[in-house]
Write an enzyme that holds these catalytic residues in place. Structure first.
Site, PDB file in Angstrom:
ATOM      1  CG  ASP A   9      31.910  52.449  35.253  1.00  0.00           C
ATOM      2  OD1 ASP A   9      32.580  51.667  35.094  1.00  0.00           O
ATOM      3  OD2 ASP A   9      30.610  52.519  35.650  1.00  0.00           O
ATOM      4  CG  ASP A  33      35.932  40.573  39.295  1.00  0.00           C
ATOM      5  OD1 ASP A  33      35.443  40.394  38.235  1.00  0.00           O
ATOM      6  OD2 ASP A  33      36.436  39.603  39.981  1.00  0.00           O
ATOM      7  N   GLY A 118      43.677  48.745  43.671  1.00  0.00           N
ATOM      8  CA  GLY A 118      42.442  48.816  44.638  1.00  0.00           C
ATOM      9  C   GLY A 118      42.626  47.970  45.991  1.00  0.00           C
TER      10      GLY A 118
HETATM   11  P1  ADP Z   1      42.185  44.896  42.368  1.00  0.00           P
HETATM   12  O1  ADP Z   1      41.879  43.878  43.480  1.00  0.00           O
HETATM   13  O2  ADP Z   1      43.287  44.381  41.188  1.00  0.00           O
HETATM   14  O3  ADP Z   1      43.261  45.875  43.401  1.00  0.00           O
HETATM   15  P2  ADP Z   1      40.200  46.761  42.334  1.00  0.00           P
HETATM   16  O4  ADP Z   1      38.936  46.514  41.685  1.00  0.00           O
HETATM   17  O5  ADP Z   1      39.868  46.585  44.148  1.00  0.00           O
HETATM   18  O6  ADP Z   1      41.219  45.620  41.867  1.00  0.00           O
HETATM   19  O7  ADP Z   1      40.857  47.887  41.785  1.00  0.00           O
HETATM   20  C1  ADP Z   1      41.404  48.243  40.600  1.00  0.00           C
HETATM   21  C2  ADP Z   1      41.181  49.618  40.346  1.00  0.00           C
HETATM   22  O8  ADP Z   1      39.967  49.551  39.659  1.00  0.00           O
HETATM   23  C3  ADP Z   1      41.178  50.493  41.458  1.00  0.00           C
HETATM   24  O9  ADP Z   1      42.152  51.493  41.244  1.00  0.00           O
HETATM   25  C4  ADP Z   1      39.768  51.251  41.340  1.00  0.00           C
HETATM   26  O10 ADP Z   1      39.564  52.435  41.773  1.00  0.00           O
HETATM   27  C5  ADP Z   1      39.363  51.112  39.817  1.00  0.00           C
HETATM   28  N1  ADP Z   1      38.000  50.750  39.647  1.00  0.00           N
HETATM   29  C6  ADP Z   1      36.980  50.506  40.407  1.00  0.00           C
HETATM   30  N2  ADP Z   1      35.915  50.370  39.646  1.00  0.00           N
HETATM   31  C7  ADP Z   1      36.055  50.775  38.590  1.00  0.00           C
HETATM   32  C8  ADP Z   1      35.383  50.873  37.231  1.00  0.00           C
HETATM   33  N3  ADP Z   1      33.922  50.687  37.274  1.00  0.00           N
HETATM   34  N4  ADP Z   1      35.877  51.390  36.243  1.00  0.00           N
HETATM   35  C9  ADP Z   1      37.260  51.595  36.177  1.00  0.00           C
HETATM   36  N5  ADP Z   1      37.967  51.497  37.309  1.00  0.00           N
HETATM   37  C10 ADP Z   1      37.507  50.934  38.344  1.00  0.00           C
END
Ligand code: ADP
Length: 341
Positions: A9, A33, A118
């Site tokens: 994470d 985010d 994501g």
């Molecule tokens: P975007 O809008 O740029 O697609 P997202 O947050 O929806 O951003 O997803 C970007 C990536 O971050 C995804 O592959 C998701 O699985 C990952 N992600 C979500 N939460 C976490 C976290 N706490 N730590 C690391 N990666 C994360």
């Protein structure tokens, strides 16, 4: 190791800066985010409010507040449409701009999520490839340790074709090896049984003493033999670097090995590297399979068909693919440890 793919994470990463996949408002959102804003607390949102948003492909930096990282770098990835609307260039720019900001703030360790992969819909395998390409280019010129943090392994996949090719290769080689093992067992069973162990008799002890004397006499011989000791791992590495016309830096960067470890190996002729480190150098030097085996032997290792790690390495060398980041991607997908320090 300068570039590492880890599963974690990102809010928990103890690095100088974590990168946030933000939106243009910089005022928080879902996914990574939301996780970063929740972990960092309201101070982060207050600082973000002062930044006036951020354009897609650009990056801005804030403090880390309650996350372990000192900084959060906010970058806005492109929304994936069909791949024909400049998405790749924008995504590359996110990584480049974020790395430039990290460098400007003297960060030595930075962690990225897979930006845009994501809700923004960028296919994960392609998003990972962009991340690896831009980061590895940057690392050729800069000293930094960069982590790509994969949150959801189930959702993460390298190209299906590569996976199935490697899986097939593993299958084929496991079969061969197991056949060999069963032949070996049959051969062993055919040998006469070993005599049961007994207590040593006096005559045995005397003959041991005699052996000791002989050993002393042979000491000079042994000394002479030891003087003819083979080239060490470190010597072979330096020789190969010269033969390939590479600089030291080109070699350790391509091997994804950090400068300090390389200096240690360079200055200690008897240095014994770990197996992944030895292999990383073999890959960086683009050694053939036979040369790779030779280099590994110097470090006391061998490639075996009884583990997936070795078979995957062998697969890439036999295909002439020496891209360490692609190899690490595949090792990661098969739950193996990665190459490098
Ligand atoms: P975007 O809008 O740029 O697609 P997202 O947050 O929806 O951003 O997803 C970007 C990536 O971050 C995804 O592959 C998701 O699985 C990952 N992600 C979500 N939460 C976490 C976290 N706490 N730590 C690391 N990666 C994360």
């Amino acid at each position: 190791m300068p570039l590492e793919i880890v599963r974690n994470d990102i809010t928990k990463m103890k690095v100088d800066a974590i990168v946030n996949a933000a939106n243009e408002s910089l005022l928080g959102g879902g996914g990574v985010d939301g996780a970063i804003h929740r972990a960092a607390g309201s101070g982060l949102l207050a600082e973000c409010r002062t930044l006036g948003g951020c354009k897609t492909g650009k990056a801005k930096i804030t403090g880390g507040y309650n996350v372990p990282a000192k900084y959060v770098i906010h970058t806005v990835g492109p929304i994936y449409n069909d791949g024909k609307h400049g998405e790749k260039a924008l995504l590359e720019s996110c990584y480049r701009e974020s790395l430039a900001l990290a460098k400007e703030h003297q960060c030595e360790t930075v962690a990225f999520p897979l930006i845009s992969s994501g809700v923004y819909g960028y296919p994960k395998d392609q998003a990972l490839k962009v991340a690896i390409d831009v980061i590895s280019d940057f690392l050729l010129e800069n000293e930094m340790t960069v982590y790509i943090v994969i949150f959801d392994k189930a959702a993460y996949k390298i190209s299906e074709k590569l996976i199935s090719d490697i899986a097939e290769y593993i299958d084929d080689n496991y079969v061969d090896e197991h056949t060999d093992y069963s032949r070996e067992r049959i051969r062993m069973n055919a040998l006469p049984p070993m005599a049961p162990r007994t207590r040593k008799k006096k005559s045995d002890i005397d003959s041991f003493k005699m052996c000791d004397c002989k050993a002393m006499l042979a000491e000079d011989d042994l000394d002479a033999k030891l003087k003819q000791i083979d080239e060490s791992f470190s010597q072979m590495l330096l020789r190969k670097i010269d033969e390939k016309g590479m600089t030291d830096a080109e070699c350790y960067k391509k091997a994804n090995i950090d400068r300090k470890l390389f200096s240690k190996i360079r200055s200690d002729v008897h240095y014994k590297p770990s197996k992944p480190t030895a292999l990383a150098f073999a890959i960086s030097l683009e050694l053939s399979l036979a040369e790779t085996e030779d280099m590994l032997r110097k470090a006391g290792f061998a490639l075996s068909h009884s583990n997936k790690f070795d078979i995957i390495i062998e697969y890439f060398i036999s295909k002439g693919n020496y891209n360490i980041f692609e190899i690490n991607e595949a090792l990661f997908a098969f739950d193996q440890s990665l190459l490098g320090a």
